[in-house]
Design an enzyme around this catalytic site. Structure first.
Site, short mmCIF file in Angstrom:
data_model
loop_
_atom_site.label_atom_id
_atom_site.label_comp_id
_atom_site.label_asym_id
_atom_site.label_seq_id
_atom_site.Cartn_x
_atom_site.Cartn_y
_atom_site.Cartn_z
N ASP A 87 46.48 40.21 38.93
CA ASP A 87 46.17 39.70 40.26
C ASP A 87 47.44 39.35 41.03
O ASP A 87 47.58 39.67 42.22
CB ASP A 87 45.29 38.45 40.16
CG ASP A 87 43.83 38.79 39.88
OD1 ASP A 87 43.36 39.83 40.36
OD2 ASP A 87 43.17 38.00 39.18
N SER A 88 48.36 38.66 40.37
CA SER A 88 49.58 38.23 41.05
C SER A 88 50.44 39.44 41.44
O SER A 88 51.00 39.48 42.54
CB SER A 88 50.38 37.27 40.16
OG SER A 88 49.63 36.10 39.91
#
Length: 419
Positions: free
Chosen positions: A189-190
């Site tokens: 996600d990051s």
């Protein structure tokens, strides 16, 4: 650190009420439709550097991130103030025709729209890129998804863990023959949030420098994980080599591993090139190793990594971590302790670099999160942040002042659960 207070040396970029710098993205308005991590993280990164971020949440329930995680402070999740910092909060039911119409009106006042719904969702609501760009041809539409907007996997659900697994990152993690563990964060996600924010800034530059038209940015977790694979695709394509997990070290590169000190702490020691290896040998008072043919070259040291690791591990086991760090850093050998977050909060370098920023939260007081990065010498990031738990806190401001709705119209929309 259990009470959430900071060590005296762990200074932060604190909120003091003074006006902060405008930031390099001042004047850019971002409409955030995403939930949880990847999309909101991309918007947060833009907001950190001055963009005005309007976060759209579903009425009455809001972003699930408000309840994310097991840790609670005063009954609240600490995810929310970190990821929602500096954002204006509005509520809007995008699934309703009236909500979709209000969204299109907001698009007319925005530079960037970020969403991370499953591909096809916005189209079902009449909010696909074609419709949005018809309203605002200069809009940058950033689409974040598990597997991208095209291809046979586009419609399947995807979290960070699935993208990391399918994208090859999980296979590289852990030890040979064991189940590949997660890194401890929602890394996929990051990474995708970073690529999405980067894509948005590139598209803004392209729009403003080369013609004024918007475009679609397609950022996926799978794509982002594959982008991190360094030489691995080339090794397979040219040689058929499939790199696997190598535990705490790097396969065929030595010394570059974790070693445990006498006081039980782990440190990275990396001296795997021809300049660093002699420095390490001298620092350990083992210049005899320089005459050993097994360790004469980078390749031969890699082939005899087990022997080297045993030598370095024995040396480290006789010394405390602070002594190891002092000796090796003084000898210009790469060395670093494996820090916990508690260690970071008391680290003088983290303090000097102000690696943490305070978010002034209306219910929780100051909440500490990562500071904006990178650092720009002439266009710094914001130095102060706020967060709120009030759903639709900025409804009146955004729908009233920006869109020109009368107060009775806003109240009617609220009663109808559109906002």
């Amino acid at each position: 650190m259990a009470d959430g207070t900071l060590d005296a040396r762990a200074e932060v970029a604190a909120t003091d009420g003074a006006p902060g710098p405008a930031g390099p993205l001042a004047g850019v308005r971002v409409l955030e439709l995403g939930t949880l991590i990847a999309g909101p993280f991309a918007a947060r990164l833009l907001g950190d550097f001055g963009a005005e971020v309007i976060k759209v949440e579903a009425p009455r329930r809001g972003d699930p991130l408000r309840e994310w995680g097991a840790a609670r402070h005063r009954g609240r999740s600490l995810w929310w103030p970190v990821q929602s910092r500096g954002k204006k909060l509005v509520t809007l039911d995008l699934r309703t025709p009236r909500g979709a119409e209000l969204c299109r009106r907001l698009v007319g006042h925005s530079d960037v729209l970020i969403e991370n719904f499953r591909p096809g969702t916005l189209e079902r609501w009449g909010l696909g890129p074609d419709e949005l760009l018809a309203v605002n041809p200069a809009l940058i539409v950033v689409r974040v998804s598990g597997f991208g907007q095209t291809g046979p996997y586009a419609a399947r659900p995807g979290f960070a863990s699935a993208g990391e697994a399918m994208g090859g990152l999980r296979h590289l993690n852990g030890f040979p023959g064991e189940a590949p563990p997660r890194v401890g964060l929602s890394l996929g996600d990051s990474l995708t949030g970073l690529f999405a924010a980067w894509g948005a800034t590139m598209a803004l530059y392209h729009r403003d420098a080369r013609g004024g038209r918007g475009q679609v940015v397609d950022a996926s977790i799978l794509d982002s994980c594959v982008a991190m694979l360094e030489s691995i695709p080339a090794e397979y394509a040219a040689l058929g080599a499939v790199r696997g997990p190598s535990g705490t070290g790097v396969a065929n590169i030595a010394p570059s591993n974790l070693y445990r000190s006498r006081d039980g702490k782990w440190l990275v020691i990396a001296a795997n090139n021809d300049n660093l290896w002699p420095r390490l040998c001298r620092a350990m008072n083992r210049e005899d190793l320089l005459a050993d043919d097994r360790f004469a070259t980078h390749q031969s040291r890699g082939a005899h990594g087990t022997e080297i690791d045993a030598i370095v591990a024995a040396w480290a086991a006789e010394r405390d971590a602070a002594e190891i760090d002092r000796i090796l850093t003084g000898a210009d050998v790469v060395c670093a302790p494996v820090n916990t977050i508690a260690d970071l909060f008391s680290d003088p370098h983290a303090s000097a670099r102000q690696l943490f920023a305070a978010v002034a939260d209306g219910e929780l007081g100051d909440v500490i999160g990562p500071a904006p990065t990178p650092r720009l010498s002439d266009a710094p990031a914001r130095s102060e942040f706020t967060s709120s738990w009030e759903l639709g806190r900025h409804n009146d401001e955004v729908f009233g002042e920006m869109l020109g709705l009368e107060q009775h119209e806003i109240e009617e929309l609220r009663e109808a659960a559109v906002i």
